[in-house]
Every structure is written in structure tokens, then in C-alpha cells.
Scaffold this active site. Structure first.
Site, PDB file in Angstrom:
ATOM      1  N   ILE A   1       0.748  -1.259  -0.017  1.00 27.04           N
ATOM      2  CA  ILE A   1      -0.008  -0.166  -0.071  1.00 27.04           C
ATOM      3  C   ILE A   1       0.907   1.220   0.146  1.00 27.04           C
ATOM      4  O   ILE A   1       0.593   2.313  -0.738  1.00 27.04           O
ATOM      5  CB  ILE A   1      -0.971   0.049   1.132  1.00 27.04           C
ATOM      6  CG1 ILE A   1      -2.087  -1.104   1.107  1.00 27.04           C
ATOM      7  CG2 ILE A   1      -1.506   1.481   1.291  1.00 27.04           C
ATOM      8  CD1 ILE A   1      -2.902  -1.312   2.069  1.00 27.04           C
TER       9      ILE A   1
ATOM     10  N   ASP B   1      12.705   3.811  10.838  1.00 27.36           N
ATOM     11  CA  ASP B   1      12.082   3.072  12.001  1.00 27.36           C
ATOM     12  C   ASP B   1      11.273   3.965  12.692  1.00 27.36           C
ATOM     13  O   ASP B   1      11.881   4.530  13.535  1.00 27.36           O
ATOM     14  CB  ASP B   1      13.188   2.271  12.740  1.00 27.36           C
ATOM     15  CG  ASP B   1      12.640   1.346  13.863  1.00 27.36           C
ATOM     16  OD1 ASP B   1      11.322   1.402  13.848  1.00 27.36           O
ATOM     17  OD2 ASP B   1      13.068   0.517  14.151  1.00 27.36           O
TER      18      ASP B   1
ATOM     19  N   ASN C   1       1.647   4.867   7.202  1.00 23.70           N
ATOM     20  CA  ASN C   1       1.181   3.584   6.807  1.00 23.70           C
ATOM     21  C   ASN C   1       1.914   2.359   7.322  1.00 23.70           C
ATOM     22  O   ASN C   1       1.755   0.917   7.289  1.00 23.70           O
ATOM     23  CB  ASN C   1       1.642   3.441   5.375  1.00 23.70           C
ATOM     24  CG  ASN C   1       1.663   2.182   4.685  1.00 23.70           C
ATOM     25  OD1 ASN C   1       0.355   1.525   4.502  1.00 23.70           O
ATOM     26  ND2 ASN C   1       2.668   1.454   4.185  1.00 23.70           N
TER      27      ASN C   1
ATOM     28  N   ARG D   1       3.740  13.813  15.559  1.00 24.08           N
ATOM     29  CA  ARG D   1       4.326  14.835  16.282  1.00 24.08           C
ATOM     30  C   ARG D   1       5.390  15.667  15.750  1.00 24.08           C
ATOM     31  O   ARG D   1       5.430  16.696  15.869  1.00 24.08           O
ATOM     32  CB  ARG D   1       4.809  14.060  17.743  1.00 24.08           C
ATOM     33  CG  ARG D   1       5.169  14.953  18.608  1.00 24.08           C
ATOM     34  CD  ARG D   1       5.704  14.327  20.147  1.00 24.08           C
ATOM     35  NE  ARG D   1       6.740  13.224  19.660  1.00 24.08           N
ATOM     36  CZ  ARG D   1       7.123  12.393  20.448  1.00 24.08           C
ATOM     37  NH1 ARG D   1       6.740  12.269  21.583  1.00 24.08           N
ATOM     38  NH2 ARG D   1       7.976  11.490  19.913  1.00 24.08           N
TER      39      ARG D   1
ATOM     40  N   TYR E   1      -2.549  -6.403  16.852  1.00 26.72           N
ATOM     41  CA  TYR E   1      -2.737  -5.513  15.500  1.00 26.72           C
ATOM     42  C   TYR E   1      -4.034  -4.891  15.661  1.00 26.72           C
ATOM     43  O   TYR E   1      -4.245  -3.406  15.456  1.00 26.72           O
ATOM     44  CB  TYR E   1      -2.800  -6.172  14.513  1.00 26.72           C
ATOM     45  CG  TYR E   1      -3.107  -5.800  13.030  1.00 26.72           C
ATOM     46  CD1 TYR E   1      -1.870  -5.019  12.429  1.00 26.72           C
ATOM     47  CD2 TYR E   1      -4.144  -5.991  12.545  1.00 26.72           C
ATOM     48  CE1 TYR E   1      -2.284  -4.401  11.213  1.00 26.72           C
ATOM     49  CE2 TYR E   1      -4.254  -5.395  11.171  1.00 26.72           C
ATOM     50  CZ  TYR E   1      -3.149  -4.491  10.382  1.00 26.72           C
ATOM     51  OH  TYR E   1      -3.858  -4.372   9.377  1.00 26.72           O
TER      52      TYR E   1
ATOM     53  N   LYS F   1      -5.031  -0.745  15.557  1.00 30.67           N
ATOM     54  CA  LYS F   1      -5.658   0.092  14.644  1.00 30.67           C
ATOM     55  C   LYS F   1      -6.661   0.705  15.124  1.00 30.67           C
ATOM     56  O   LYS F   1      -7.247   1.854  14.600  1.00 30.67           O
ATOM     57  CB  LYS F   1      -5.860  -0.971  13.365  1.00 30.67           C
ATOM     58  CG  LYS F   1      -4.827  -1.603  12.543  1.00 30.67           C
ATOM     59  CD  LYS F   1      -4.321  -0.656  11.942  1.00 30.67           C
ATOM     60  CE  LYS F   1      -3.227  -1.179  10.990  1.00 30.67           C
ATOM     61  NZ  LYS F   1      -2.686  -0.204  10.080  1.00 30.67           N
TER      62      LYS F   1
END
Length: 275
Positions: free
Chosen positions: A21, A66, A93, A128, A159, A163
Site C-alpha cells: 500500500i 524505523d 502506513n 508529532r 494489531y 488499529k
């Protein structure tokens, strides 16, 4: 190349953009005139993606990032601002997803913490660091890649929790940033054909049958939604979650099929008895 040029002169930073994506979104925004910083923990893959975009005539650069490391995040943001002159769009992403243990009580603390740190806290760190520059651009936008896992049960405890947290962060940050001229939105995909599904074509074929629109998603489907929310076409949209899920949350296709088939069998049975 797309005819639209909604991002002419925009500086864009995308995390986890070496493939899937993220890479599709980088390509879409470059095609629309953006200058894109392709960031990823895998610099070799990021360079390959950025190089492919340059071959298309676009402006793209690669940078190691990272999202679990504040120093690297701030370095990536600073590089984008210096390279492009401004940072106008941030696309969060990057994510981490560990398969569930067979039993919840066997879940690993480290995996849980890392999934939340990369997926949720990573977006927090990037937002931020980017926010002052997005404010300065006068047209700033943040688009985060969430998931239907944050809305409904599709497995993956950590996960999914991360989300769901991103959806909440999108709302609270949108409220904070609105008066500063920055919009914050989230795209929630379901099954998308990425490298995470490599070698699982049979599983994807089965999944396709559960979608009202009859197929799983492609990275380009999500990229198109990101491009819309990041663009001036969405100038009066902030704090929203846009579900790009083939209708799977709106329609229970499996249930509808089961009821339809059951009803058909019952009708045929009644007819045979009368005969």
C-alpha cells in the site's frame, strides 16, 4: 500517468513505503505531481521503489526510517522538509502484525508491545514530528492507514487494538489540529493483495467470495482513497474513518448466501413433497 495533478509542488512523507500500500500510494501521489520521500526500515527496497518512480519521471527519494525510533522519525521529517522545501502531507502506513497464539493466555508480551509500538505509537511519533511543518505549509494533511480490524473482529489481537487506537488518535488529533489548518483522516482497508499474502492465492480466492463487490482489494484502491483525503477535494473532511473494504462491513455476504441456499433447498423440498 493520471491526468490529475492535485499535488503539484507538495512535499510528502510516507512510512512503510517500500512495497504494498505504501508503494502504491507513493506512485499515485508522484503521478499527481508530489515530491515523495519513500521511507522504510528496508532502505534497499525503499531505494528500489523510489528509483522506479523516478524512471516514471517523478520526484522521489528514499530514506531509512524505523517509526519505533524517535530520532529516525525526526531525521526523516527534517530531510523531507529540506529536500522538498515543505512538508504538506504525511501518510502513516508502517505497521507490525504478529499472528495470534492459539490461546489468548499464551500471547507474548514482547510481540504485543512491538505491534502497538510500531503500528500505533509509530503514527504518533511521525505525526508529532511532522505537525509543525504541516501547519507551516498552510495545506497540511495527515492520512493514516488503519484497518477494518479496528472496527470489527478479524483476528490479530494486538494489531486490531493498535488499529482501533489509530481511529481514536485520528479523531483527537483532528480536533487539535483543525484550528491550525491541518486535516487528519484515516483509511480503513480490509483484505488487500500485498506481499503479506504472497503464496496464498487460494486464500485470497476464498476471501473474494465474502466481499459484496466480488474481489479483494488492490493497493491502488487504497492509494486512491489516500490521494482523495490528502487533496483539496477533501478540504472539508477531517477526523473521519473512510472504510475502503469492498462492502464487507456493510453486507454479511456469507450469511446472505447461507440463507439464500437454505431457502432454495426448503422450497425444492416442499415442492417434491407435494408432487
Amino acid at each position: 500517468m493520471t491526468a490529475m495533478r492535485r499535488f503539484e509542488g507538495h512535499g510528502v512523507l510516507i512510512t512503510g513505503a517500500a512495497r504494498g500500500i505504501g508503494a502504491a500510494t507513493a506512485r499515485r501521489l508522484v503521478e499527481e505531481g508530489a515530491r515523495v520521500l519513500v521511507t522504510d526500515v528496508d532502505l534497499v527496497a525503499a531505494e528500489k521503489t523510489a528509483g522506479a518512480l523516478r524512471e516514471l519521471g517523478g520526484h522521489a527519494e528514499a530514506f531509512t526510517c524505523d517509526v519505533g525510533d524517535r530520532t529516525q522519525v525526526e531525521a526523516a521529517v527534517a530531510y523531507a522538509v529540506e529536500a522538498f522545501g515543505s512538508l504538506d502531507v504525511l501518510v502513516n502506513n508502517a505497521y507490525r502484525c504478529t499472528p495470534d497464539a492459539p490461546l489468548f493466555e499464551d500471547e507474548d508480551d514482547e510481540d504485543w508491545a512491538l505491534d502497538l509500538d510500531v503500528t500505533l505509537s509509530g503514527a504518533y511519533r511521525c505525526s508529532r514530528a511532522a505537525l509543525p511543518h504541516l501547519v507551516a505549509s498552510g495545506r497540511g494533511a495527515i492520512v493514516t492507514i488503519g484497518s477494518v480490524n479496528g472496527i470489527q473482529d478479524f483476528g490479530n489481537h494486538a494489531y486490531s487494538a493498535a488499529k482501533a487506537g489509530l481511529m481514536s488518535l485520528t479523531r483527537t488529533l483532528a480536533g487539535h489540529a483543525a484550528e491550525r489548518g491541518v486535516r487528519v483522516n484515516l483509511v480503513a482497508p480490509c483484505t488487500v493483495r500485498t506481499t503479506a499474502w504472497e503464496g496464498r492465492d487460494d486464500d485470497l480466492a476464498v476471501a473474494a467470495g465474502l466481499y459484496p463487490l466480488g474481489r479483494v482489494g488492490e493497493p491502488e484502491d487504497i492509494a486512491a482513497a489516500v490521494a482523495f483525503l490528502a487533496s483539496a477535494d477533501a478540504a472539508w473532511i477531517t477526523g473521519t474513518t473512510l472504510r475502503v473494504d469492498g462492502g464487507v462491513l456493510a453486507v454479511n455476504t456469507g450469511f446472505r448466501q447461507a440463507i439464500r441456499f437454505h431457502g432454495k433447498d426448503a422450497e425444492e423440498g416442499d415442492g417434491s413433497e407435494e408432487g
